[in-house]
Design a protein around this motif. Structure first.
Motif, short mmCIF file in Angstrom:
data_model
loop_
_atom_site.label_atom_id
_atom_site.label_comp_id
_atom_site.label_asym_id
_atom_site.label_seq_id
_atom_site.Cartn_x
_atom_site.Cartn_y
_atom_site.Cartn_z
N LEU A 249 0.83 -1.21 0.00
CA LEU A 249 0.00 0.00 0.00
C LEU A 249 0.86 1.25 0.00
CD1 LEU A 249 -2.83 -1.01 2.52
CD2 LEU A 249 -3.06 -0.68 0.05
N PHE A 250 1.97 1.18 0.72
CA PHE A 250 2.92 2.29 0.79
C PHE A 250 3.43 2.63 -0.62
CE2 PHE A 250 6.48 4.23 3.43
CZ PHE A 250 5.62 4.97 4.22
N LYS B 243 7.09 11.77 -0.44
CA LYS B 243 6.77 10.34 -0.37
C LYS B 243 8.02 9.49 -0.59
CE LYS B 243 2.21 9.62 0.10
NZ LYS B 243 1.61 8.67 1.07
N PHE B 244 8.85 9.87 -1.56
CA PHE B 244 10.07 9.12 -1.84
C PHE B 244 11.00 9.10 -0.63
CE2 PHE B 244 9.85 8.93 -6.63
CZ PHE B 244 10.17 7.60 -6.72
N LEU B 245 11.20 10.25 -0.01
CA LEU B 245 12.10 10.32 1.15
C LEU B 245 11.59 9.45 2.30
CD1 LEU B 245 13.08 14.12 1.23
CD2 LEU B 245 14.39 12.18 0.33
N LYS B 246 10.27 9.45 2.50
CA LYS B 246 9.68 8.63 3.56
C LYS B 246 9.85 7.14 3.25
CE LYS B 246 5.49 8.28 6.38
NZ LYS B 246 4.10 8.75 6.57
N ILE B 247 9.61 6.77 1.99
CA ILE B 247 9.76 5.37 1.60
C ILE B 247 11.21 4.92 1.71
CG2 ILE B 247 9.71 3.81 -0.41
CD1 ILE B 247 7.09 5.10 -1.22
N ILE C 126 15.22 1.54 4.21
CA ILE C 126 16.54 1.38 4.85
C ILE C 126 16.39 0.64 6.18
CG2 ILE C 126 18.41 2.63 6.00
CD1 ILE C 126 18.11 4.77 3.78
N GLU C 127 15.39 1.05 6.97
CA GLU C 127 15.15 0.39 8.26
C GLU C 127 14.73 -1.05 8.05
OE1 GLU C 127 12.29 2.83 10.22
OE2 GLU C 127 13.68 4.48 10.57
N GLY C 128 13.90 -1.30 7.03
CA GLY C 128 13.45 -2.66 6.74
C GLY C 128 14.58 -3.54 6.27
N ASN C 129 15.52 -2.97 5.52
CA ASN C 129 16.68 -3.73 5.06
C ASN C 129 17.60 -4.07 6.22
OD1 ASN C 129 19.63 -3.46 3.28
ND2 ASN C 129 18.00 -4.79 2.58
N LEU C 130 17.69 -3.15 7.22
CA LEU C 130 18.48 -3.42 8.42
C LEU C 130 17.93 -4.63 9.16
CD1 LEU C 130 19.27 0.06 10.02
CD2 LEU C 130 20.89 -1.55 9.03
N LEU C 131 16.59 -4.72 9.24
CA LEU C 131 15.98 -5.85 9.94
C LEU C 131 16.29 -7.16 9.24
CD1 LEU C 131 12.43 -4.57 10.99
CD2 LEU C 131 14.33 -5.20 12.49
N LYS C 132 16.34 -7.14 7.91
CA LYS C 132 16.60 -8.37 7.16
C LYS C 132 18.07 -8.75 7.19
CE LYS C 132 16.04 -10.62 2.70
NZ LYS C 132 15.56 -11.87 3.31
N GLU C 133 18.95 -7.77 6.97
CA GLU C 133 20.37 -8.08 6.82
C GLU C 133 21.17 -7.84 8.09
OE1 GLU C 133 22.12 -6.51 3.35
OE2 GLU C 133 20.55 -7.29 2.03
N GLY C 134 20.56 -7.18 9.08
CA GLY C 134 21.26 -6.94 10.34
C GLY C 134 21.87 -5.55 10.41
N LYS C 135 21.84 -4.99 11.59
CA LYS C 135 22.45 -3.69 11.82
C LYS C 135 23.96 -3.85 11.78
CE LYS C 135 22.54 -0.09 15.36
NZ LYS C 135 22.03 0.30 16.69
N LYS D 153 9.69 1.99 14.92
CA LYS D 153 9.62 0.81 14.08
C LYS D 153 8.17 0.40 13.78
CE LYS D 153 13.90 -0.69 13.49
NZ LYS D 153 14.68 0.46 13.34
N GLU D 154 7.21 1.25 14.11
CA GLU D 154 5.81 0.87 13.97
C GLU D 154 5.44 0.55 12.53
OE1 GLU D 154 3.42 3.87 15.71
OE2 GLU D 154 4.18 3.55 17.73
N SER D 155 6.03 1.25 11.56
CA SER D 155 5.65 1.07 10.17
C SER D 155 6.73 0.38 9.35
CB SER D 155 5.32 2.44 9.54
OG SER D 155 4.28 3.06 10.23
#
Length: 453
Positions: free
Chosen positions: A154-155, A199-203, A208-217, A381-383
């Motif tokens: 949706l985002f 919108k682009f900056l928010k996405i 970036i945060e979502g990629n950190l969760l997948k690949e690790g901080k 991290k809510e979204s």
């Protein structure tokens, strides 16, 4: 897109278990139900059934579930058989089902692929299934579920809709010459540019945060030689990953360790000691250390606490000055605190974070772990959604094209050129959700799934 072939696979883990489940999807699922169960069960109702061989002898007993097309996982007729979890029973049942014409074993990820092709899931949701299965932390699970429920889609779709609306507005003016572009359409374009940029900056930040969760901080352990960097890596990773000696310059290359620190996925990177040296190999290691530092999310800069306070202060100041990136979190880890008999604690001095530890005894390391977790959990991290490198790459392509379109509009104010750029942006974003996708891309994505998904 309904397939002509019917597929079958065990969707529970192989090996002995209380229950084993088979899934059959495709046009022959009805025939399987009649042949193996003697009838088609009532739709979406768990039915106690007898599983029969070709001679009507009992193979097993269990539950059957029937999901007629299109109201099923794949959008096709789907039959699920839940029997006893004996590997032998599962094999016999699969062989029985494969003896029926036009049925074959499912490929890895084929059920999810059919769900995507039949419009039951978009590509982000399909990938989220695999991410959910492979999630190693609670945060990763929640982010994968956000993506699976369609929140990430949706985002992206919100941004696509803004671009489509702008395209509709400008393409209705496409027949006018440049001199005839009225002020109204210019206002519409400028307003849309502002909204799209936001919108682009928010996405991008969310991804970036979502990629950190997948690949690790990415946490880099840096410092001078013999300060205890490798010892810290070993104690944080609960493993003797790094060689530890009293010889300065023992670590000469980057050493990686993936760890879970109190439910936060991290990639720890041990680096060569930072110093001036004539050794060519060590010098290459130091260059790589600085490259890793500048790409990190958090630096643990280890300092030998037994050296003079004035020198400690100068080391901190010099490192912050050389870092030149204020967005990277830095924690100064004062190691060998057991040798100076001072409290093991966290301190904030002149805006800098200090934690006193002993990598040799382990004292103070729990304070460091809690500090790492606190920094991560302070972020909103809510979204957050799980984001793959593919998503990051496509968003970067779309954003760069948007910046180019914005620049060209300022200089040329050419509607045809803008319309073409918006079409390219739309395509880049559409490849994230699967609106535009190639067969090679789908094959690459779904082949990484486990069989039965």
């Amino acid at each position: 897109m309904i397939h002509n072939e019917t597929i079958v696979a065990q969707i529970t883990s192989p090996g002995k278990s209380a229950v084993g489940i088979l899934r059959i999807s495709g046009p022959q699922a009805k025939i399987v139900a009649i042949e193996v169960l003697g009838k088609i069960p009532r739709a979406r109702l768990a039915t106690y059934s007898t599983f029969l061989d070709e001679h009507k002898k009992v193979l097993d007993k269990g539950l059957s579930l029937w999901f007629p097309s299109p109201h099923s996982l794949t959008g096709e007729d789907v039959l699920e058989l839940q029997g006893h979890g004996s590997p032998l029973i599962m094999d016999i049942l699969i062989k029985r089902i494969l003896s029926i014409n036009n049925i074959r074993l499912a490929k890895p990820g084929e059920f999810s692929e059919r769900s995507f092709l039949n419009g039951k899931l978009d590509l982000i949701q399909a990938e989220a299934i695999d991410d959910l299965i492979n999630a190693e932390t609670e945060s990763s699970i929640r982010a994968s579920l956000n993506s699976l429920q369609g929140h990430f889609s949706l985002f992206i779709q919100d941004l696509i809709n803004i671009i489509i609306k702008l395209r509709v507005n400008i393409e209705s003016n496409i027949d006018f010459s440049e001199e005839e572009i009225d002020i109204n359409i210019k206002d519409i374009i400028n307003k849309a540019f502002s909204e799209i940029h936001h919108k682009f900056l928010k996405i991008k930040q969310t991804v970036i945060e979502g990629n950190l969760l997948k690949e690790g901080k990415k946490i880099v352990i840096a410092g001078f030689p013999n300060s205890g960097k490798s010892s810290l890596l070993n104690i944080l990773s609960y493993n003797d990953r790094a060689i530890v000696t009293d010889i300065p310059g023992t670590t000469r290359d980057l050493l990686y360790s993936h760890v879970n620190i109190n439910n936060i996925a991290c990639e720890l990177i041990d680096t060569a000691g930072l110093r001036d040296t004539d050794n060519e190999v060590e010098r290459i290691g130091i260059v790589r250390a600085w490259e890793a530092i500048k790409k990190s999310d958090h630096v643990l800069f280890v300092i030998d606490k037994t050296i003079e306070k004035s020198r400690q202060k100068k080391i901190c100041a010099d490192f912050i000055k050389n870092l030149s990136n204020n967005s990277i979190q830095v924690t100064f880890v004062l190691n060998k605190n057991d040798l100076v008999n001072e409290p093991f604690n966290f301190e904030k001095k002149e805006g800098l974070s200090f934690i006193s530890i002993s990598a040799r005894t382990g004292q103070g390391v729990d304070i460091l772990r809690k500090h790492i977790v606190k920094i991560e959990k302070n972020k909103n991290k809510e979204s957050v959604f799980i984001a793959r490198r593919r998503h990051v790459h496509q968003i970067d392509l779309a954003y760069n094209e948007f910046l180019l379109a914005e620049k060209n509009w300022i200089f040329f104010q050419n509607i045809e050129l803008l319309a073409e750029s918006l079409n390219i942006i739309n395509r880049f974003l559409g490849e994230i959700t699967g609106r535009f996708s190639s067969e090679d891309l789908l094959k690459q994505i779904f082949s990484s799934f486990c069989i039965g998904k």
